[in-house]
Design an enzyme around this catalytic site. Sequence first.
Site, short mmCIF file in Angstrom:
data_model
loop_
_atom_site.label_atom_id
_atom_site.label_comp_id
_atom_site.label_asym_id
_atom_site.label_seq_id
_atom_site.Cartn_x
_atom_site.Cartn_y
_atom_site.Cartn_z
CG HIS A 1 -6.77 -2.98 2.86
ND1 HIS A 1 -6.11 -1.78 2.70
CD2 HIS A 1 -7.99 -2.80 2.28
CE1 HIS A 1 -6.89 -0.92 2.05
NE2 HIS A 1 -8.04 -1.52 1.79
CG ASP B 1 -2.07 0.97 1.09
OD1 ASP B 1 -3.22 0.51 0.99
OD2 ASP B 1 -1.81 2.20 1.09
CB ILE B 2 0.82 4.30 -2.11
CG1 ILE B 2 1.90 5.24 -2.59
CG2 ILE B 2 -0.47 5.04 -1.77
CD1 ILE B 2 1.61 5.87 -3.95
CG ASN C 1 -12.59 -1.15 3.25
OD1 ASN C 1 -13.06 -1.58 4.31
ND2 ASN C 1 -11.42 -0.55 3.19
CD GLN D 1 -14.57 -0.97 -3.34
OE1 GLN D 1 -15.78 -1.16 -3.24
NE2 GLN D 1 -13.81 -1.65 -4.17
CG HIS E 1 -8.44 -3.05 -2.70
ND1 HIS E 1 -9.40 -2.40 -3.47
CD2 HIS E 1 -8.36 -2.35 -1.53
CE1 HIS E 1 -9.84 -1.35 -2.81
NE2 HIS E 1 -9.24 -1.30 -1.62
P1 5GP Z 1 -9.88 1.22 0.07
O1 5GP Z 1 -10.28 2.37 0.95
O2 5GP Z 1 -10.41 1.34 -1.33
O3 5GP Z 1 -10.19 -0.12 0.69
O4 5GP Z 1 -8.30 1.24 0.02
C1 5GP Z 1 -7.57 1.76 -1.04
C2 5GP Z 1 -6.10 1.69 -0.66
O5 5GP Z 1 -5.34 1.93 -1.83
C3 5GP Z 1 -5.66 2.71 0.38
O6 5GP Z 1 -5.12 2.04 1.52
C4 5GP Z 1 -4.62 3.56 -0.35
O7 5GP Z 1 -3.55 3.93 0.46
C5 5GP Z 1 -4.19 2.63 -1.48
N1 5GP Z 1 -3.73 3.32 -2.68
C6 5GP Z 1 -4.34 4.37 -3.30
N2 5GP Z 1 -3.64 4.73 -4.38
C7 5GP Z 1 -2.58 3.89 -4.46
C8 5GP Z 1 -1.50 3.77 -5.38
O8 5GP Z 1 -1.37 4.52 -6.35
N3 5GP Z 1 -0.60 2.79 -5.14
C9 5GP Z 1 -0.70 1.94 -4.08
N4 5GP Z 1 0.24 1.00 -3.93
N5 5GP Z 1 -1.72 2.02 -3.18
C10 5GP Z 1 -2.64 2.98 -3.38
#
Ligand code: 5GP
Length: 127
Positions: A112, A35-36, A97, A104, A110
Site C-alpha cells: 500500500h 485501492d477500492i 501486510n 492481510q 501488495h
Molecule cells: P490487505 O489488508 O490485504 O493488506 O489489503 C487489501 C486491500 O485491497 C484493501 O485496502 C482493500 O480495500 C483492497 N481491495 C479489496 N478488494 C479490492 C478490489 O476489488 N479492487 C481494488 N482496487 N482494491 C481492493
Amino acid sequence: MDYQYDDQNIFAKILRGEIPCAKVLETEHSLAFNDIAPKAPQHVLVIPKGRYVCYDHFARAASDAEIVDYTRAIGTICAELGVSPGEGGNGYRMIANAGNDGVQEVPHLHVHILAGRNIGPMVLMRS
Ligand code: 5GP
C-alpha cells in the site's frame, strides 16, 4: 517455505482482467492501481504479476528481474504521485501486510502506498 497461492484471490482476477481496476502503472512484471476503499487521499496498491502470496515469499522466490521491476515500479509511482520527499513531496507510508498477525486480507503480495495527509502513528499501541 510452503506457500499455497490461491488463483481465485481478487488480485489474481484483476491481473486476468476478470474484474476492473483503476490502473496507475503497468510494467513487465508489476501492476499498480488505486485501492477500492482508499484510507488516504492517495492510496495505491502495487502488486507483482507473479503468483506470490506476500513479501517474504516474493523476496525469496522471485527472479532478480521481477524484484528489480517491482522495486523500480514503486519508485516510479512515488515520483508520479508527487509524494517523494526527495523531490519536494510531503512523503508517504508504504505498508506490506502478511498473514494473520499482519492482517492481510488479499493473499497476493501488495504494498500500500498511502499519502496526501499525515498518515498518523505507525501502529496502534496495545500489547
Ligand atoms: P490487505 O489488508 O490485504 O493488506 O489489503 C487489501 C486491500 O485491497 C484493501 O485496502 C482493500 O480495500 C483492497 N481491495 C479489496 N478488494 C479490492 C478490489 O476489488 N479492487 C481494488 N482496487 N482494491 C481492493
